[in-house]
Write a protein that holds these residues in place. Structure first.
Motif, PDB file in Angstrom:
ATOM      1  N   HIS A   1       0.766  -1.339   0.005  1.00 55.73           N
ATOM      2  CA  HIS A   1       0.094   0.030   0.084  1.00 55.73           C
ATOM      3  C   HIS A   1       0.935   1.354   0.054  1.00 55.73           C
ATOM      4  O   HIS A   1       1.707   1.493   1.069  1.00 55.73           O
ATOM      5  CB  HIS A   1      -0.869  -0.104   1.381  1.00 55.73           C
ATOM      6  CG  HIS A   1      -1.829  -0.979   1.410  1.00 55.73           C
ATOM      7  ND1 HIS A   1      -3.021  -1.095   0.509  1.00 55.73           N
ATOM      8  CD2 HIS A   1      -1.822  -2.099   2.146  1.00 55.73           C
ATOM      9  CE1 HIS A   1      -3.592  -2.312   0.808  1.00 55.73           C
ATOM     10  NE2 HIS A   1      -2.930  -3.103   1.650  1.00 55.73           N
TER      11      HIS A   1
ATOM     12  N   CYS B   1      -3.943   5.960   1.133  1.00 54.72           N
ATOM     13  CA  CYS B   1      -3.379   4.979   0.228  1.00 54.72           C
ATOM     14  C   CYS B   1      -3.373   5.654  -1.073  1.00 54.72           C
ATOM     15  O   CYS B   1      -4.593   6.045  -1.723  1.00 54.72           O
ATOM     16  CB  CYS B   1      -4.027   3.874   0.257  1.00 54.72           C
ATOM     17  SG  CYS B   1      -3.303   2.512  -0.967  1.00 54.72           S
TER      18      CYS B   1
ATOM     19  N   LEU C   1      -3.359   3.888  -3.947  1.00 46.32           N
ATOM     20  CA  LEU C   1      -3.936   3.169  -4.948  1.00 46.32           C
ATOM     21  C   LEU C   1      -5.523   3.742  -4.703  1.00 46.32           C
ATOM     22  O   LEU C   1      -6.174   3.492  -3.850  1.00 46.32           O
ATOM     23  CB  LEU C   1      -4.031   1.601  -4.341  1.00 46.32           C
ATOM     24  CG  LEU C   1      -2.692   0.939  -4.245  1.00 46.32           C
ATOM     25  CD1 LEU C   1      -3.075  -0.290  -3.940  1.00 46.32           C
ATOM     26  CD2 LEU C   1      -1.693   0.999  -5.663  1.00 46.32           C
TER      27      LEU C   1
ATOM     28  N   HIS D   1      -8.302   1.779  -3.268  1.00 46.46           N
ATOM     29  CA  HIS D   1      -8.465   1.722  -1.698  1.00 46.46           C
ATOM     30  C   HIS D   1      -8.851   2.983  -1.051  1.00 46.46           C
ATOM     31  O   HIS D   1      -9.479   3.129  -0.202  1.00 46.46           O
ATOM     32  CB  HIS D   1      -7.129   1.296  -1.302  1.00 46.46           C
ATOM     33  CG  HIS D   1      -6.572   0.093  -1.533  1.00 46.46           C
ATOM     34  ND1 HIS D   1      -5.368  -0.515  -1.603  1.00 46.46           N
ATOM     35  CD2 HIS D   1      -7.317  -1.158  -2.345  1.00 46.46           C
ATOM     36  CE1 HIS D   1      -5.234  -1.761  -1.972  1.00 46.46           C
ATOM     37  NE2 HIS D   1      -6.596  -2.337  -2.239  1.00 46.46           N
TER      38      HIS D   1
ATOM     39  N   MET E   1      -9.468   4.047   2.796  1.00 48.60           N
ATOM     40  CA  MET E   1      -7.991   3.757   3.443  1.00 48.60           C
ATOM     41  C   MET E   1      -7.542   5.157   3.480  1.00 48.60           C
ATOM     42  O   MET E   1      -6.674   5.564   2.903  1.00 48.60           O
ATOM     43  CB  MET E   1      -7.410   2.722   2.554  1.00 48.60           C
ATOM     44  CG  MET E   1      -6.231   2.378   3.208  1.00 48.60           C
ATOM     45  SD  MET E   1      -5.266   1.160   2.374  1.00 48.60           S
ATOM     46  CE  MET E   1      -6.074  -0.319   2.865  1.00 48.60           C
TER      47      MET E   1
HETATM   48 CU   LIG Z   1      -3.778   0.440  -0.481  1.00 46.57          CU
END
Ligand SMILES: [Cu+2]
Length: 597
Positions: free
Chosen positions: A476, A539, A541, A544, A549
């Motif tokens: 992550h 995060c 990404l 996510h 996140m």
């Molecule tokens: Cu992540």
């Protein structure tokens, strides 16, 4: 009472003079730049198919912002698109100026169609490569561009001055309307789409359908050294990058210098930037620059984007080029953990007299944050994620929910009901985070708008702990706004707070704004909370991020005007409060109730 000696007094007077002179020089040389960013829809054809997408100034990737260290930039963003957008200046610390940082519902509300908003970018210590991108929905897939920061007046690079420059922006291409798909997935709870190709400077390259004629090409001169500014602007993947026949020397990351590292490939996380030197010292010819995904998810998760995107470095001059450019055989394969780890382990701060490190040594706040994939239970398995539930993710079991008015405004104006300042300092339940087949009761997060609060100048240490919840551990890339941090150490497995700190690097730790939490491992970072404001932690990404996140970090004012948040600009985009804040009391019994219902 302790008396200062004459010598110390003279030294301190001289120091003050030097500081004043430095300030004066900066004041003389720091420039102010003005840009207009016009956001509008434009048709693009890739992979044999045409779609309309939002871009800046009709270009994909968008325009490059070029400055010198310490400059200020005003960017007037005109939204001529169909939906609200914000722009974030990724890696620009914006001292005391969270108003222009950009993440939607954290520091501002979206710039609505037909309106504009001027951002003030305050550059301070950054030098090298950064970038800008939309920070609302998944619009950043088409709204992004590089920021190049040259050394300040009268200073130079900490390496021989390169002959020329190149910029490689690595992105994701989606054949469909990705924002629409993601919006639907967030309603049904299903997984979000995979990209159809990676792209280099907007082009998939020679190995993709209908792409060969538009592959990004750069003519280079034999014997010259190029400073290549690399931005990983893709949505959801770490990438390997290599240049056929040529080594690269990594000299910078995230706007900081690193000790030169010679390598035949690099691994770069989404959100990260890298400065590399490449000397064109091979037989004149055509050489591929190639990227492919480094995938750290489960080996049985194989539906990721497996494309190899390419660009071409073509030597100038008269020679007979081979029928096909050379492909870099040094490019690691998709799941080459060892290659990624070996590369990462080599990266260190430059830590020179001109570019020193300043590692916080008197930590006053320690946090331990679990990074988890989760599910939100749906009645009668009515959702489209795993087990008929909704996919989610969290930090310390809190899945972040955007408030309807941004956290910064709510904090600055003392408005209650939009967030709570009780993001926990450690996971609510301690369990064997990295064990496989974890019990069901750790898979469900609390959905809430909980933020961290730091005192001004507090020295903070955070250990992020990767977890195997839902057997879904992966790397992550955690990113913070308004700051850079030192990477003290990292490892696999559960963090051991007795033995692992013994391995910390206090001498030349990497200083970045994004660092990967290793798959099923931990990473510890430190920073001094010297920039008051509201700053997003998340995060990088995007799937996510969309699932929660993230959290925000309030850093309090230091008690003087110079240590306090700047006054807000005369105009901020208004909040339309189209959805309510969702603040759930933090109580373990709630989760048990939820689980037994
Ligand atoms: Cu992540």
């Amino acid at each position: 009472m302790k008396m200062e000696s004459g010598g110390a007094r003279a030294t301190s007077a001289l120091l003050s003079l030097l500081v004043a002179a430095a300030f004066f020089l900066r004041a003389v040389h720091a420039k102010v730049h003005y840009y207009d960013f016009v956001l509008r829809e434009k048709n693009y054809t890739r992979l044999c198919s045409t779609k309309s997408m939002l871009v800046v100034n009709d270009s994909f990737p968008g325009p490059v912002i070029r400055v010198q260290k310490g400059d200020t930039v005003f960017v007037n963003v005109h939204n001529q698109g169909d939906y609200g957008v914000t722009i974030h200046w990724h890696g620009v610390k914006q001292p005391r100026n969270p108003w222009s940082d950009g993440p939607e519902y954290i520091t501002q509300c979206p710039i609505q169609p037909g309106t504009n908003f001027t951002y003030e970018l305050i550059f301070s210590k950054e030098e090298g490569t950064l970038w800008w991108h939309a920070h609302s929905d998944w619009t950043r897939s088409s709204v992004h561009g590089a920021i190049v920061i040259h050394p300040g007046e009268g200073t130079s690079y900490p390496y021989p001055t390169p002959d020329d420059e190149e910029i490689l922006v690595l992105g994701s291409w989606y054949t469909a309307d990705v924002n629409q798909e993601v919006a639907e997935d967030l309603v049904t709870g299903a997984d979000t789409p995979r990209s159809n190709s990676y792209v280099i400077n907007g082009q998939p390259g020679d190995f993709a359908n209908c792409s060969r004629n538009s592959t990004y090409r750069r003519v280079v001169d034999y014997g010259k050294t190029y400073l290549v500014h690399i931005v990983n602007a893709d949505m959801n993947a770490e990438l390997f990058l290599a240049i056929a026949g040529h080594n690269v020397t990594v000299v910078g990351m995230d706007g900081n210098y690193v000790k030169p590292v010679m390598a035949d490939f690099v691994m770069i996380s989404p959100g990260q930037t890298m400065d590399v030197l490449v000397t064109m010292n091979q037989t004149p010819g055509h050489y591929y620059v190639a990227i492919r995904q480094y995938d750290s998810a489960r080996p049985d998760v194989t539906d990721y984007d497996k494309t190899n995107a390419t660009a071409i470095f073509m030597y100038s001059g008269n020679y007979t080029a081979p029928a096909s450019p050379l492909f870099p055989h040094s490019l690691p394969t998709y799941e080459d953990f060892v290659a990624a780890d070996i590369f990462l382990a080599k990266l260190r701060s430059l830590a020179s007299a001109e570019h020193p490190v300043d590692v916080p040594m008197n930590v006053t706040k320690k946090m331990y944050i679990s990074v988890e994939m989760n599910q939100i239970l749906c009645p009668n398995e009515s959702c489209e994620g795993i087990n008929g539930n909704r996919l989610s993710s969290s930090l310390n079991n809190i899945s972040f929910v955007n408030p309807s008015t941004d956290v910064l405004l709510a904090y600055y104006r003392n408005l209650t009901g939009y967030y709570t300042p009780d993001f926990p300092n450690w996971p609510p339940t301690m369990f064997n985070f990295t064990q496989s087949d974890l019990p069901f009761n750790v898979t469900v997060p609390i959905q809430a708008t909980k933020v961290m609060v730091m005192e001004y100048n507090e020295e903070v240490e955070i250990t992020f702990q990767g977890t195997e919840v839902l057997n879904a551990s992966e790397n992550h890339p955690m990113h913070v706004h308004g700051y850079s941090f030192y990477v003290m150490g990292s490892g696999y497995g559960n963090f051991d707070n007795v033995t692992d700190p013994l391995t910390y690097n206090y001498v030349d730790p990497l200083e970045v704004t994004t660092i990967g939490v290793p798959k099923n491992g931990w990473v510890t970072i430190r920073f001094k909370a010297s920039n008051p404001g509201v700053w997003f932690w998340h995060c990088h990404l995007d799937r996510h991020l969309s699932w929660g996140m993230s959290t925000a970090m309030i850093v309090k004012n230091g008690g003087t005007p110079e240590t306090s948040i700047k006054d807000p600009p005369p105009y901020m985009p208004p909040c339309q409060a189209s959805f309510a804040s969702y603040i759930e009391p933090f109580d373990e019994t709630d989760r048990i109730k939820l689980l037994s219902s």
